[in-house]
Design an enzyme around this catalytic site. Structure first.
Site, short mmCIF file in Angstrom:
data_model
loop_
_atom_site.label_atom_id
_atom_site.label_comp_id
_atom_site.label_asym_id
_atom_site.label_seq_id
_atom_site.Cartn_x
_atom_site.Cartn_y
_atom_site.Cartn_z
N MET A 188 5.13 2.97 1.12
CA MET A 188 6.44 2.82 1.70
C MET A 188 6.91 4.18 2.17
O MET A 188 6.79 5.17 1.45
CB MET A 188 7.39 2.25 0.65
CG MET A 188 8.79 1.95 1.16
SD MET A 188 9.83 1.34 -0.19
CE MET A 188 8.96 -0.15 -0.65
N GLY A 189 7.39 4.27 3.39
CA GLY A 189 7.81 5.55 3.92
C GLY A 189 9.08 5.45 4.71
O GLY A 189 9.81 4.45 4.63
N THR A 225 9.53 5.05 7.79
CA THR A 225 9.53 4.13 8.94
C THR A 225 9.29 2.68 8.57
O THR A 225 9.49 1.80 9.40
CB THR A 225 8.47 4.57 9.96
OG1 THR A 225 7.20 4.63 9.31
CG2 THR A 225 8.79 5.94 10.54
N VAL A 275 4.07 -0.71 4.18
CA VAL A 275 2.71 -1.08 4.58
C VAL A 275 2.13 -2.04 3.54
O VAL A 275 2.15 -1.74 2.34
CB VAL A 275 1.80 0.15 4.72
CG1 VAL A 275 0.41 -0.28 5.20
CG2 VAL A 275 2.40 1.15 5.69
N LYS A 285 2.08 -2.81 8.87
CA LYS A 285 3.26 -1.96 8.68
C LYS A 285 4.47 -2.68 9.24
O LYS A 285 4.59 -2.90 10.45
CB LYS A 285 3.09 -0.62 9.35
CG LYS A 285 4.26 0.32 9.07
CD LYS A 285 4.05 1.71 9.62
CE LYS A 285 5.16 2.62 9.14
NZ LYS A 285 4.79 3.51 8.08
N LEU A 302 0.82 -1.21 0.00
CA LEU A 302 0.00 0.00 0.00
C LEU A 302 0.85 1.26 0.00
O LEU A 302 0.43 2.30 -0.49
CB LEU A 302 -0.91 0.02 1.23
CG LEU A 302 -1.95 -1.11 1.32
CD1 LEU A 302 -2.70 -1.03 2.65
CD2 LEU A 302 -2.92 -1.04 0.15
N ASP A 342 5.34 13.18 12.13
CA ASP A 342 5.49 13.04 10.67
C ASP A 342 4.13 13.22 9.99
O ASP A 342 3.69 12.40 9.20
CB ASP A 342 6.07 11.67 10.33
CG ASP A 342 6.56 11.60 8.88
OD1 ASP A 342 6.71 10.48 8.36
OD2 ASP A 342 6.78 12.66 8.27
#
Length: 1041
Positions: free
Chosen positions: A727-728, A730, A733, A747, A725, A852
């Site tokens: 990607m960041g 941290t 997901v 996550k 879904l 964030d």
């Protein structure tokens, strides 16, 4: 039970007791005036901010008998000191009106609008028998409207717009013989319009739109000969428009849009010579447009869209010299557009899409210099595009697709500085695309696909400052791609598929903003440039059906968001780099019909469709049902290891070899050797990297509510899915479906192998933080269901949000809402986010700082309600001591972080302000047009500092031309500027931000698929209500207010 008569003194007695200390030294002077006590009862009964009644104070020195006459909102008679006017509008008041208001017996004017007053409407107001104006609009009164309004026999203006009334319209309104303005719009009234309303002989304004009224329209309304404004749209009537309405000789505004009316249009309406606005859209009218409507010489706005009208446009429409808006979309109209339409001196908007029109467009169309938007798509127009369309340099939207236009594009369009959106696909246009579009500073969207253009693609497209979408596919260029095409500063989607392009693909240097690149179906040759790694935001790459050769660059696998790759039907050789097997984002990787050899990478590739690798005789592995010859490939790998034992050389190593070879002048044999070494280094990747060894221990599930699955269920599901879904910073997901059918979001926090960060986790700290987050419960917070952990990994389990994120809604380009509906939805989302952050900041112990906050961390549930995600997750991971941790995302980080390295509630406020600016402007937090090192905050402030029109900052597509929406956007802009103040101390707490937002919240109501956007009784502007048809641009229709 019989009611008792209660004297005023007895009613006021409890209030006197309450106020006794107040009057201890002043009882004789003030004489316990009913005027004073009535006003003070209002003050004590209604809740609001301190400023609401700040000056409503009684002096203790007893020097002023009529102190209330100096209070804000109060006007008294100069002789009697009786209150004759009371204005409490827009004070953010809530609560219920006290019964004591009845003692303001001399009141002529009462305005309670723009508050949050609730409950049943107080009948005590009906005792104010001298009232001439009563405004209770934009409140939350509910239940049936009570009988008794006929007691207000002098009432001239009654405005109850935008409440929650239900039941039948009150029939006793018909007894108000002095009534001039009646507004019951925007509630939930049902039943028929009382025929008795036709007896209101002095009525000039009636607004009943946006209810659930039904039945037939009463012919008796035609007796309202003084009527100037009739707005009864967005209801559920049946039948036709009564011919008696032709008697409304003073009517200027007539709106029966979206009412389920049917039958033919009444010829008699052509007699309404004063009519300026005629809205009949979204009904079931049939037959032809009456020629008599050409007699409506005062007409400015005409909208017959979304009916079943047939025939042609009456030639007499060419004589409607005041016409500014003509919308006939989605009918069965045919024939040619009268030539005179092109000469209408005031025409600004022409919408004819989705009909059966033929012939050429009027050749003088736009010559009046006022044309702003035109959509004639989905017809059968022929001939050339008129060159005068942008004569006044005001045209911002030009939609011509799916016709049979031919000839060249007018060069005048390349000088149309106002042009924002240009769609002319699916026509027969030919010749060369003229140079000049790249200099248009507002142009964001161009679609010229499926035409017959030839010659070179203009290189200046790459210099267009804000161009985001460019589609040139299915043409006949027979030329190379411009060398600078990837340097376009804001281009996100570029398609030139099936356009007979030749030559090599230019180097991808500068490819920073592209999301999608489509070049399939051409005759491109050469290799895929290795510097495709510069395309950091790329999601989709399609180079299929060309003549590309050489190897597949491993750099594609490093793109952080790449999802769809199609390299099929080419001449590619070599192996598939093993790096692709560790990609967490790729969902499609089609390399069929090439000349590839070697093993198919393991890992995420194990779940791809086997057809993606077909017709490559040299490929082996489970997906193609061909076992790999391990001796053959291991031998090759050993040979490479002998030359590069410490680490496989990447592209840069190969490049160094090439440079050295050229420098020392060693010829052909050295080049061959270097090439062989480079290709073998790719083969070495087949067995290298991406493997995690060692025992990572059992999984443990910590649940924060009852869960119907286990940790093993989660792990097993993730092993079988590649449905990412997002990607960041941290983690990644995943969407995961549990064995019981429940869908959750998982996550997976970054582990120690994420790039070179060597991130480690503090096990006890993680569990402690997760325990805090797991106990957060709020309707605007994404719920943390549980946590799966082992010695090396942490996975957070969240409820799944089906409608993506605010980032998708703002910048995804898939507009499925109308302009008014989208603005209303976005405003509600902004309030939802504020409510969620307010909860974290003010109601959680300890306080939770998000750290964030950004649009991609604001998810949307099934009802498009905002849910704040990833709150506090940034604290769950940390880097090695030698690494610095950046809290937040670039563009959303508060300026003080640069020198404090501390994050607190004020940091979240700043991030929230940036999000508001994105909503208002339609731009991302960081864009090239802002200048190097500048964010959206700097850009907006620079615009305002140079005294540019504030409306130029507002998003054009959000309905800024609508007065009501424009003012709401400006209000949000003020809030955003407060939140993004450079000094943290100047930023208001989130509780105050929420209060301001709620006070300015737009009043909208949805009935069925329609959004009711109707304005105040005293506002004579117009709202644009836009609808979207699949494959079309936004279509604007208007509801008068």
């Amino acid at each position: 039970m019989k009611k008792k008569n209660i004297s005023p003194s007895l009613v006021l007695h409890p209030l006197l007791l309450l106020l006794l200390p107040f009057f201890a030294f002043n009882s004789l002077a003030l004489k316990f005036s009913p005027q004073l006590l009535s006003l003070l009862s209002l003050k004590t009964s209604l809740s609001g901010p301190p400023s609401a009644f700040q000056d409503w104070k009684v002096p203790v020195n007893g020097q002023n008998d009529a102190v209330w006459c100096s209070w804000s909102g109060v006007v008294c008679d100069n002789v009697t000191a009786q209150v004759i006017s009371l204005d409490l509008s827009h004070r953010n008041l809530s609560g219920r009106i006290p019964i004591q208001i009845r003692y303001l017996s001399s009141l002529l004017y009462l305005n309670l609008s723009g508050n949050s007053l609730e409950g049943s409407f107080p009948t005590s107001i009906f005792d104010l028998t001298k009232l001439t104006t009563l405004d209770i609009s934009r409140n939350s009164f509910d239940s049936s409207f009570p009988p008794g309004i006929s007691k207000l026999k002098f009432l001239k203006v009654f405005n109850a717009f935008s409440n929650n009334f239900e039941g039948l319209l009150p029939s006793d309104v018909s007894r108000l013989r002095f009534l001039e303005e009646l507004n019951f719009g925007g509630s939930y009234f049902e039943g028929e319009i009382p025929a008795a309303y036709g007896g209101l002989q002095r009525l000039k304004f009636i607004h009943l739109a946006g209810n659930v009224l039904g039945g037939k329209l009463p012919p008796r309304l035609g007796l309202l000969t003084e009527l100037q404004h009739m707005e009864i749209g967005y209801n559920h009537f049946n039948g036709n428009i009564p011919s008696e309405f032709a008697l409304l000789s003073n009517l200027k505004y007539f709106d029966v849009s979206n009412c389920s009316l049917s039958g033919s249009l009444p010829q008699e309406l052509g007699n309404l010579s004063n009519l300026e606005t005629l809205f009949l859209f979204q009904n079931g009218f049939t037959g032809e447009i009456p020629e008599s409507y050409s007699n409506l010489k005062s007409l400015k706005l005409l909208d017959f869209s979304s009916n079943q009208l047939s025939g042609s446009i009456p030639s007499g429409f060419s004589t409607l010299k005041n016409l500014t808006w003509l919308s006939l979309i989605s009918n069965n109209l045919s024939g040619e557009v009268p030539e005179g339409i092109g000469e209408l001196p005031e025409l600004t908007t022409l919408f004819l899409w989705n009909n059966n029109f033929t012939g050429v467009l009027p050749h003088k169309l736009g010559s009046n210099g006022k044309l702003e938007t035109m959509d004639v798509s989905n017809n059968s127009f022929t001939g050339t595009i008129p060159s005068s369309l942008c004569h006044g340099n005001k045209l911002y939207k030009l939609i011509l697709f799916s016709n049979m236009f031919e000839g060249e594009l007018p060069k005048s369009l390349t000088r149309c500085e106002s042009l924002w959106r240009f769609r002319s696909q699916n026509n027969r246009l030919n010749g060369t695309i003229p140079i000049g579009f790249g200099s248009l500073r507002n142009l964001t969207f161009v679609d010229l696909s499926n035409n017959r253009f030839t010659d070179q693609i203009p290189a200046d497209f790459a210099t267009a400052p804000v161009l985001q979408y460019l589609n040139l596919s299915t043409n006949f260029f027979h030329r190379k791609l411009p060398e600078n095409i990837w340097k376009a500063p804001n281009l996100q989607i570029f398609s030139a598929s099936f356009s007979n392009l030749i030559g090599e693909i230019p180097n991808y240097v500068g490819c920073k903003s592209f999301y999608r690149i489509e070049l399939q179906g051409n005759s491109l040759n050469g290799t895929i440039p290795w510097d495709i790694g510069h395309c950091e935001k790329l999601l989709c790459l399609n180079l299929s059906q060309n003549h590309l050769n050489g190897i597949i660059p491993w750099e594609i696998s490093t793109l952080p968001s790449i999802a769809d790759v199609d390299l099929s039907h080419n001449l590619l050789t070599g192996t598939i780099p093993s790096d692709f097997g560790s990609s967490k984002t790729i969902t499609t990787f089609n390399v069929s019909y090439n000349q590839l050899i070697g093993p198919i990478p393991s890992g995420s590739f194990a779940h791809l469709n086997p057809s993606f690798f077909s017709s490559n005789e040299g490929l082996c592995g489970d997906l193609v049902g061909k076992p790999c010859n391990s001796d053959r490939f291991n031998a090759g790998n050993a040979d490479i290891d002998g030359h590069h034992k410490e680490e496989r050389p990447k592209k840069t190593a190969g490049a160094i070899v090439w440079i050295l070879a050229a420098a020392i002048g060693v010829g052909f044999f050295v080049l061959v050797a270097a090439t062989r070494c480079f290709q073998k280094s790719y083969g070495n990747r087949v067995d290298g990297g991406g493997r995690n060894g060692g025992d990572i221990g059992p999984w443990k599930l910590t649940a924060f509510q009852r869960l119907n699955f286990t940790a093993d269920d989660v792990v097993e599901c993730l092993s079988k899915t590649d449905n990412i879904l997002g990607m960041g910073s941290t983690g990644t997901v995943y969407k995961a479906e549990m064995p019981n059918g429940e869908i959750i979001a998982v996550k997976k926090l970054w582990g120690k192998n994420k790039e070179n960060g060597k991130i480690r986790r503090r096990k006890s700290g993680v569990l402690a933080e997760v325990d805090v987050l797991g106990n957060v419960r709020h309707r605007n917070i994404v719920r943390l269901l549980g946590c799966c952990t082992n010695r090396d990994c942490t996975m957070l389990l969240y409820e799944y949000m089906p409608n993506g994120s605010l980032d998708d809604l703002l910048h995804g380009g898939d507009k499925t809402m109308t302009a008014a509906a989208e603005w209303t939805a976005l405003y509600q989302i902004a309030i939802g986010v504020a409510q969620g952050i307010c909860y974290l900041h003010h109601d959680c112990d300890p306080v939770i700082v998000h750290r964030d906050l950004k649009p991609s961390n604001i998810l949307l549930d099934a009802d498009f309600e905002a849910r704040v995600a990833d709150f506090g997750v940034a604290k769950l991971i940390q880097t090695d001591e030698s690494m610095s941790v950046v809290a937040g995302s670039y563009g959303y980080i508060a300026p003080e972080y640069a020198y404090t390295l501390q994050v607190d509630k004020k940091s979240d406020i700043y991030s929230y302000g940036v999000i508001l600016l994105e909503i208002i402007t339609g731009k991302r937090s960081v864009e090239p047009e802002f200048g190097e090192g500048n964010s959206i905050v700097d850009w907006v402030r620079s615009k305002l500092k140079t005294k540019e029109d504030v409306e130029e900052v507002l998003d054009k597509s959000m309905g800024r031309s609508c007065s009501l929406i424009r003012e709401e956007m400006k209000q949000m802009l003020r809030i955003a500027l407060l939140c993004t103040s450079r000094s943290p101390t100047d930023r208001p707490p989130m509780r105050d931000v929420l209060l301001i937002l709620q006070e300015a919240k737009p009043k909208r109501k949805t009935v069925g698929d329609n959004v009711i956007v109707v304005g105040d009784v005293n506002d004579v502007n117009f709202e644009d209500v836009c609808s979207v048809d699949v494959g079309h641009d936004v279509k604007c229709q208007r509801i008068g207010v």
